[in-house]
Design a protein around this motif. Sequence first.
Motif, PDB file in Angstrom:
ATOM      1  N   ILE A  34       0.855  -1.187   0.000  1.00 45.75           N
ATOM      2  CA  ILE A  34       0.000   0.000   0.000  1.00 45.75           C
ATOM      3  C   ILE A  34       0.887   1.232   0.000  1.00 45.75           C
ATOM      4  CG2 ILE A  34      -1.789   1.263   1.241  1.00 45.75           C
ATOM      5  CD1 ILE A  34      -2.578  -1.503   2.478  1.00 45.75           C
ATOM      6  N   HIS A  35       0.826   1.984  -1.109  1.00 51.32           N
ATOM      7  CA  HIS A  35       1.647   3.183  -1.293  1.00 51.32           C
ATOM      8  C   HIS A  35       0.769   4.305  -1.832  1.00 51.32           C
ATOM      9  CE1 HIS A  35       4.055  -0.464  -2.237  1.00 51.32           C
ATOM     10  NE2 HIS A  35       4.926   0.105  -1.436  1.00 51.32           N
ATOM     11  N   PRO A  36       1.190   5.563  -1.653  1.00 45.21           N
ATOM     12  CA  PRO A  36       0.444   6.660  -2.294  1.00 45.21           C
ATOM     13  C   PRO A  36       0.386   6.448  -3.802  1.00 45.21           C
ATOM     14  CG  PRO A  36       1.926   7.525  -0.636  1.00 45.21           C
ATOM     15  CD  PRO A  36       2.246   6.060  -0.771  1.00 45.21           C
ATOM     16  N   GLY A  37      -0.796   6.656  -4.376  1.00 47.29           N
ATOM     17  CA  GLY A  37      -1.013   6.463  -5.805  1.00 47.29           C
ATOM     18  C   GLY A  37      -1.664   5.133  -6.140  1.00 47.29           C
ATOM     19  N   ASP A  38      -1.646   4.181  -5.227  1.00 48.83           N
ATOM     20  CA  ASP A  38      -2.250   2.871  -5.468  1.00 48.83           C
ATOM     21  C   ASP A  38      -3.769   2.945  -5.445  1.00 48.83           C
ATOM     22  OD1 ASP A  38       0.207   1.667  -5.656  1.00 48.83           O
ATOM     23  OD2 ASP A  38       0.208   0.881  -3.619  1.00 48.83           O
ATOM     24  N   VAL A  39      -4.409   2.055  -6.209  1.00 51.70           N
ATOM     25  CA  VAL A  39      -5.866   1.951  -6.217  1.00 51.70           C
ATOM     26  C   VAL A  39      -6.258   0.792  -5.310  1.00 51.70           C
ATOM     27  CG1 VAL A  39      -7.893   1.471  -7.620  1.00 51.70           C
ATOM     28  CG2 VAL A  39      -6.068   2.922  -8.526  1.00 51.70           C
ATOM     29  N   ILE A  40      -7.192   1.064  -4.410  1.00 50.78           N
ATOM     30  CA  ILE A  40      -7.658   0.085  -3.429  1.00 50.78           C
ATOM     31  C   ILE A  40      -9.155  -0.093  -3.606  1.00 50.78           C
ATOM     32  CG2 ILE A  40      -8.094  -0.274  -0.960  1.00 50.78           C
ATOM     33  CD1 ILE A  40      -5.502   1.156  -0.377  1.00 50.78           C
ATOM     34  N   THR A  41      -9.634  -1.320  -3.501  1.00 49.42           N
ATOM     35  CA  THR A  41     -11.069  -1.604  -3.473  1.00 49.42           C
ATOM     36  C   THR A  41     -11.428  -2.023  -2.060  1.00 49.42           C
ATOM     37  OG1 THR A  41     -10.999  -2.383  -5.754  1.00 49.42           O
ATOM     38  CG2 THR A  41     -12.942  -2.972  -4.458  1.00 49.42           C
ATOM     39  N   LEU A  42     -12.386  -1.331  -1.471  1.00 44.95           N
ATOM     40  CA  LEU A  42     -12.845  -1.682  -0.137  1.00 44.95           C
ATOM     41  C   LEU A  42     -13.876  -2.785  -0.277  1.00 44.95           C
ATOM     42  CD1 LEU A  42     -12.705  -0.036   2.875  1.00 44.95           C
ATOM     43  CD2 LEU A  42     -15.095  -0.330   2.402  1.00 44.95           C
ATOM     44  N   LEU A  45     -16.505  -4.017   5.432  1.00 51.48           N
ATOM     45  CA  LEU A  45     -16.278  -3.362   6.714  1.00 51.48           C
ATOM     46  C   LEU A  45     -16.709  -4.312   7.817  1.00 51.48           C
ATOM     47  CD1 LEU A  45     -17.766   0.153   5.907  1.00 51.48           C
ATOM     48  CD2 LEU A  45     -15.361  -0.406   6.192  1.00 51.48           C
ATOM     49  N   GLY A  46     -15.856  -4.542   8.788  1.00 53.36           N
ATOM     50  CA  GLY A  46     -16.202  -5.418   9.896  1.00 53.36           C
ATOM     51  C   GLY A  46     -17.263  -4.785  10.781  1.00 53.36           C
ATOM     52  N   ALA A  47     -18.094  -5.621  11.368  1.00 60.25           N
ATOM     53  CA  ALA A  47     -19.146  -5.139  12.259  1.00 60.25           C
ATOM     54  C   ALA A  47     -18.536  -4.598  13.551  1.00 60.25           C
ATOM     55  CB  ALA A  47     -20.104  -6.281  12.580  1.00 60.25           C
ATOM     56  N   LEU A  48     -19.220  -3.643  14.128  1.00 65.19           N
ATOM     57  CA  LEU A  48     -18.822  -3.071  15.423  1.00 65.19           C
ATOM     58  C   LEU A  48     -17.385  -2.564  15.418  1.00 65.19           C
ATOM     59  CD1 LEU A  48     -20.483  -5.730  17.727  1.00 65.19           C
ATOM     60  CD2 LEU A  48     -21.386  -3.493  17.106  1.00 65.19           C
ATOM     61  N   ARG A  49     -17.065  -1.774  14.418  1.00 62.66           N
ATOM     62  CA  ARG A  49     -15.733  -1.175  14.274  1.00 62.66           C
ATOM     63  C   ARG A  49     -14.636  -2.231  14.123  1.00 62.66           C
ATOM     64  NH1 ARG A  49     -14.942   3.681  13.007  1.00 62.66           N
ATOM     65  NH2 ARG A  49     -13.036   3.794  14.183  1.00 62.66           N
ATOM     66  N   GLY A  50     -14.983  -3.332  13.468  1.00 65.05           N
ATOM     67  CA  GLY A  50     -14.023  -4.404  13.218  1.00 65.05           C
ATOM     68  C   GLY A  50     -13.087  -4.039  12.076  1.00 65.05           C
ATOM     69  N   PRO A  51     -12.291  -4.989  11.626  1.00 63.11           N
ATOM     70  CA  PRO A  51     -11.303  -4.712  10.572  1.00 63.11           C
ATOM     71  C   PRO A  51     -11.942  -4.383   9.222  1.00 63.11           C
ATOM     72  CG  PRO A  51     -11.328  -7.036  11.117  1.00 63.11           C
ATOM     73  CD  PRO A  51     -12.241  -6.360  12.084  1.00 63.11           C
ATOM     74  N   VAL A  52     -11.135  -3.762   8.381  1.00 54.84           N
ATOM     75  CA  VAL A  52     -11.532  -3.369   7.030  1.00 54.84           C
ATOM     76  C   VAL A  52     -10.816  -4.310   6.062  1.00 54.84           C
ATOM     77  CG1 VAL A  52     -11.373  -1.496   5.345  1.00 54.84           C
ATOM     78  CG2 VAL A  52     -11.734  -0.959   7.756  1.00 54.84           C
ATOM     79  N   LEU A  53     -11.570  -4.967   5.178  1.00 54.98           N
ATOM     80  CA  LEU A  53     -10.985  -5.871   4.189  1.00 54.98           C
ATOM     81  C   LEU A  53     -10.867  -5.124   2.872  1.00 54.98           C
ATOM     82  CD1 LEU A  53      -9.986  -8.751   3.549  1.00 54.98           C
ATOM     83  CD2 LEU A  53     -12.319  -9.277   2.841  1.00 54.98           C
ATOM     84  N   ILE A  54      -9.651  -5.055   2.345  1.00 53.17           N
ATOM     85  CA  ILE A  54      -9.408  -4.341   1.095  1.00 53.17           C
ATOM     86  C   ILE A  54      -8.729  -5.269   0.105  1.00 53.17           C
ATOM     87  CG2 ILE A  54      -9.205  -2.104   2.234  1.00 53.17           C
ATOM     88  CD1 ILE A  54      -6.142  -2.360   1.849  1.00 53.17           C
ATOM     89  N   GLU A  55      -8.758  -4.841  -1.165  1.00 50.42           N
ATOM     90  CA  GLU A  55      -8.001  -5.529  -2.204  1.00 50.42           C
ATOM     91  C   GLU A  55      -7.041  -4.520  -2.811  1.00 50.42           C
ATOM     92  OE1 GLU A  55      -8.546  -7.771  -6.485  1.00 50.42           O
ATOM     93  OE2 GLU A  55     -10.273  -7.575  -5.164  1.00 50.42           O
ATOM     94  N   VAL A  56      -5.770  -4.881  -2.841  1.00 47.32           N
ATOM     95  CA  VAL A  56      -4.749  -4.027  -3.430  1.00 47.32           C
ATOM     96  C   VAL A  56      -3.792  -4.920  -4.224  1.00 47.32           C
ATOM     97  CG1 VAL A  56      -3.336  -4.067  -1.328  1.00 47.32           C
ATOM     98  CG2 VAL A  56      -3.036  -2.210  -2.960  1.00 47.32           C
ATOM     99  N   HIS A  57      -3.562  -4.584  -5.468  1.00 44.69           N
ATOM    100  CA  HIS A  57      -2.676  -5.344  -6.364  1.00 44.69           C
ATOM    101  C   HIS A  57      -3.070  -6.813  -6.437  1.00 44.69           C
ATOM    102  CE1 HIS A  57      -0.154  -1.831  -6.658  1.00 44.69           C
ATOM    103  NE2 HIS A  57       0.056  -1.829  -5.356  1.00 44.69           N
TER     104      HIS A  57
END
Length: 77
Positions: A34-42, A45-57
Amino acid sequence: METTLDQIYENKKVRVIDIRGGPGIRRRLSQMGIHPGDVITLLRLGALRGPVLIEVHGSQVALGRGVASKIIVEEIE
């Protein structure tokens, strides 16, 4: 207005603008690809402020909300 990764809705594509934090968090995110300029797909979102699952590269990565709140993004879709 700045938007952070933890404020984005599911299934949105964003571009990383900046990473706010010290050298430790920058290094950790860099090792995850994960670097500036990268495209990320969210993906989820985890329930109750849980983790965030993303896709990068083509890889899926789970980030804690604290880490996600340090990634400044702009929506591209």
